[in-house]
Design an enzyme around this catalytic site. Structure first.
Site, PDB file in Angstrom:
ATOM      1  N   LYS A 101       1.156  -6.103 -13.307  1.00 49.63           N
ATOM      2  CA  LYS A 101       2.668  -6.103 -13.022  1.00 49.63           C
ATOM      3  C   LYS A 101       3.083  -7.668 -12.884  1.00 49.63           C
ATOM      4  O   LYS A 101       4.445  -7.742 -12.629  1.00 49.63           O
ATOM      5  CB  LYS A 101       2.920  -5.420 -11.661  1.00 49.63           C
ATOM      6  CG  LYS A 101       2.593  -3.860 -11.764  1.00 49.63           C
ATOM      7  CD  LYS A 101       3.245  -3.228 -10.799  1.00 49.63           C
ATOM      8  CE  LYS A 101       2.552  -1.747 -10.648  1.00 49.63           C
ATOM      9  NZ  LYS A 101       2.999  -0.754 -11.745  1.00 49.63           N
ATOM     10  N   HIS A 150       5.622   5.175  -3.382  1.00 52.22           N
ATOM     11  CA  HIS A 150       4.685   5.247  -4.541  1.00 52.22           C
ATOM     12  C   HIS A 150       3.674   6.291  -3.929  1.00 52.22           C
ATOM     13  O   HIS A 150       3.164   6.018  -2.755  1.00 52.22           O
ATOM     14  CB  HIS A 150       4.394   4.064  -5.134  1.00 52.22           C
ATOM     15  CG  HIS A 150       3.613   4.106  -6.488  1.00 52.22           C
ATOM     16  ND1 HIS A 150       2.215   4.490  -6.457  1.00 52.22           N
ATOM     17  CD2 HIS A 150       3.906   3.881  -7.807  1.00 52.22           C
ATOM     18  CE1 HIS A 150       1.730   4.525  -7.683  1.00 52.22           C
ATOM     19  NE2 HIS A 150       2.843   4.095  -8.509  1.00 52.22           N
ATOM     20  N   ASP A 198       3.286  -2.802   0.609  1.00 56.93           N
ATOM     21  CA  ASP A 198       2.875  -2.684  -0.577  1.00 56.93           C
ATOM     22  C   ASP A 198       4.011  -3.415  -1.448  1.00 56.93           C
ATOM     23  O   ASP A 198       5.068  -3.184  -1.840  1.00 56.93           O
ATOM     24  CB  ASP A 198       3.010  -1.225  -1.061  1.00 56.93           C
ATOM     25  CG  ASP A 198       3.186  -0.806  -2.562  1.00 56.93           C
ATOM     26  OD1 ASP A 198       3.187  -1.626  -3.176  1.00 56.93           O
ATOM     27  OD2 ASP A 198       3.132   0.395  -2.884  1.00 56.93           O
ATOM     28  N   GLN A 241       5.780  -4.089  -6.528  1.00 60.84           N
ATOM     29  CA  GLN A 241       7.203  -4.464  -7.228  1.00 60.84           C
ATOM     30  C   GLN A 241       7.910  -5.575  -6.740  1.00 60.84           C
ATOM     31  O   GLN A 241       8.905  -5.774  -7.354  1.00 60.84           O
ATOM     32  CB  GLN A 241       7.902  -3.303  -7.187  1.00 60.84           C
ATOM     33  CG  GLN A 241       7.442  -1.633  -7.956  1.00 60.84           C
ATOM     34  CD  GLN A 241       7.110  -2.022  -9.422  1.00 60.84           C
ATOM     35  OE1 GLN A 241       7.746  -2.865  -9.941  1.00 60.84           O
ATOM     36  NE2 GLN A 241       6.343  -1.085  -9.891  1.00 60.84           N
ATOM     37  N   CYS A 281       5.584   8.239 -10.215  1.00 60.85           N
ATOM     38  CA  CYS A 281       4.698   8.276  -9.158  1.00 60.85           C
ATOM     39  C   CYS A 281       5.573   8.367  -7.913  1.00 60.85           C
ATOM     40  O   CYS A 281       4.848   7.498  -6.766  1.00 60.85           O
ATOM     41  CB  CYS A 281       3.505   7.381  -9.346  1.00 60.85           C
ATOM     42  SG  CYS A 281       2.475   7.241 -10.750  1.00 60.85           S
TER      43      CYS A 281
HETATM   44  C1  LIG Z   1       5.206   0.412  -5.518  1.00 59.52           C
HETATM   45  C2  LIG Z   1       4.033   0.691  -6.335  1.00 59.52           C
HETATM   46  N1  LIG Z   1       3.011   0.679  -5.341  1.00 59.52           N
HETATM   47  C3  LIG Z   1       1.702   0.965  -5.844  1.00 59.52           C
HETATM   48  C4  LIG Z   1       1.694   1.014  -7.488  1.00 59.52           C
HETATM   49  C5  LIG Z   1       0.403   1.213  -7.758  1.00 59.52           C
HETATM   50  O1  LIG Z   1      -0.219   0.072  -8.508  1.00 59.52           O
HETATM   51  P1  LIG Z   1      -1.426   0.231  -9.297  1.00 59.52           P
HETATM   52  O2  LIG Z   1      -1.495   1.306 -10.264  1.00 59.52           O
HETATM   53  O3  LIG Z   1      -1.509  -1.350 -10.143  1.00 59.52           O
HETATM   54  O4  LIG Z   1      -2.625   0.161  -8.366  1.00 59.52           O
HETATM   55  C6  LIG Z   1       2.894   0.765  -8.127  1.00 59.52           C
HETATM   56  C7  LIG Z   1       2.654   1.014  -9.558  1.00 59.52           C
HETATM   57  O5  LIG Z   1       3.485   1.547 -10.023  1.00 59.52           O
HETATM   58  C8  LIG Z   1       4.030   0.638  -7.640  1.00 59.52           C
HETATM   59  O6  LIG Z   1       4.967   0.423  -8.421  1.00 59.52           O
END
Ligand SMILES: Cc1ncc(COP(=O)(O)O)c(C=O)c1O
Length: 423
Positions: free
Chosen positions: A243, A140, A217, A220, A381
């Site tokens: 999430k 992401h 990270d 998900q 993203c």
């Molecule tokens: C794999 C992953 N990493 C990071 C993020 C960023 O998360 P946040 O927008 O809650 O900071 C997301 C959000 O869609 C994501 O799917």
């Protein structure tokens, strides 16, 4: 907490003993019972954010109605109560992630801020000219850009482990890219664009074999599966509350205590200090050293309520239900002529990305919306993932434990409607 907020695990008549009462669970989510464009809402954008159960809504309301005050500051009753509820939420996150100590849990705005925190503190302190930061082609943007900024600032190099046509990281290449210049490896547990579940235990083992710390990270992953940061032996793990059925604007960073201790603070301000003079400031102990200013008190308490709610259902049961939905959706959607799945990894979680031949994903999303089906369309993203598959965007259906088989059927019917309109 209202009695309706307590989910009941229950075998449905005629279904497998592992089935749980999804209709009962749905009653805890007021938003799900509404109609959109005159159709029952089918919410399949859970990878973007999840809906909130009454338990979460009521936890925030209870705080504001009964005991809201600033935390860590007052001796008065309200402040003591608020502080206790806030710290209880930290303990819930610790227990969820199986961290050894609650001081290893830092509250942040979300996964994005967690990664930025690590890049700006650990990264700034450790990475120098000629060093390397390793990520993967599945990431992401929030696990790309903070490292890019760091590398630009330090004259370091951002290296990227490639993926294959299924959307799986090529482990041999990743291993080759880990070398004595690599200062950190940052990798997602589950890809938001494709749903690939990465073999992070093995990846962590490979990195640690070369003495390289690893950030995971987990945005998900944590909503769908048990996470044990000690068993994984990871150094950092980032999650987002929104999430995981919690409020937006709250998340958590797990960091190994020995690393957090050695890291400089992220932001300066109230709460992160132990004493301040104009000549010198000494910093607070963990985790407060990384929590400058008044935090998201209500969000944190709501996050704690969400964790209780999710664990009340059980992550194993959640994983099984979502796996069934994903298998059904994969089978039905891939059988539609002219539909191409993007991301066919052997292990996936809750995400189905697809293209309908000759129709732009935004049009797919618009037609589905008119049928009441909410999916995400765009690059999610994760533009490098789209570039790899040579598509500008995809339509993405993503599942949560409150989704049903009937909703998968509604998605399939919606895609047929897309084809009818554009065919
Ligand atoms: C794999 C992953 N990493 C990071 C993020 C960023 O998360 P946040 O927008 O809650 O900071 C997301 C959000 O869609 C994501 O799917």
């Amino acid at each position: 907490m209202s009695s309706s907020a307590v989910p009941v695990l229950q075998a449905e008549k005629g279904e497998s003993p592992t089935a749980f009462d999804v209709e009962r669970i749905r009653q805890d989510f007021p938003i799900l019972s509404q109609k959109v464009h005159g159709r029952p809402l089918v919410y399949l954008d859970n990878a973007a954010t999840t809906q909130k159960p009454l338990a979460v809504i009521e936890a925030e309301r209870d705080l504001y109605e009964r005991f809201y005050a600033n935390i860590h500051r007052g001796v008065h009753w309200l402040s003591v109560e608020s502080t206790e509820a806030y710290e209880k939420a930290r303990e819930k996150v610790r227990d969820l992630l199986h961290a050894a100590e609650s001081r290893e849990i830092v509250f942040v705005r979300g996964t994005t801020e967690a990664i930025n925190l690590v890049a700006a503190t650990f990264g700034r302190a450790r990475v120098g000219p000629g060093d390397e930061v390793l990520i993967t082609a599945l990431e992401h943007h929030s696990n790309i850009v903070p490292w890019q900024i760091l590398c630009q600032e330090k004259g370091a190099k951002l290296r990227v482990a490639p993926i294959d046509q299924r959307g799986e990281i090529i482990l041999a290449d990743l291993e080759r890219l880990l070398n004595e210049r690599t200062k950190i490896l940052a990798v997602s547990h589950v890809s938001n664009a494709l749903g690939t579940v990465n073999p992070i235990a093995e990846i962590i083992r490979l990195a640690h074999g070369k003495g390289i710390p690893v950030l995971i990270d987990g945005a998900q992953a944590a909503p769908h599966m048990e996470v044990d940061v000690q068993a994984l032996d990871c150094d950092f793990y980032a999650v987002s509350g929104h999430k995981m059925y919690g409020p937006s604007g709250i998340g958590a960073l797990y960091g190994r205590a020995s690393l957090l201790e050695a890291m400089p603070p992220y932001q300066g301000g109230g709460d992160m200090i132990s004493s301040v003079t104009f000549e010198k400031t000494t910093y607070n102990v963990l985790p407060y050293k990384f929590e400058a200013g008044t935090p998201n008190i209500a969000g944190t308490i709501g996050f704690g309520a969400a964790i209780d709610y999710v664990r009340g259902i059980g992550l194993e049961a959640i994983g099984r239900h979502e796996e069934e939905l994903l298998a059904l959706a994969t089978e039905k959607v891939s059988a539609i002529p002219g539909v191409r799945l993007i991301g066919t990894a052997r292990r996936k979680a809750a995400v189905l990305s697809f293209m309908v031949e000759g129709v732009h994903p935004h049009d797919v999303g618009t037609v589905l919306d008119r049928e009441g089906v909410a999916v995400r369309t765009g690059h999610h993203c994760a533009q490098p993932v789209m570039d790899f598959f040579k598509v500008p965007a995809t339509a993405r259906a993503s599942f949560a434990f409150y989704n049903t088989r009937a909703e998968v059927e509604a998605l399939v019917a919606g895609i047929h409607e897309v084809k009818r309109m554009f065919g």
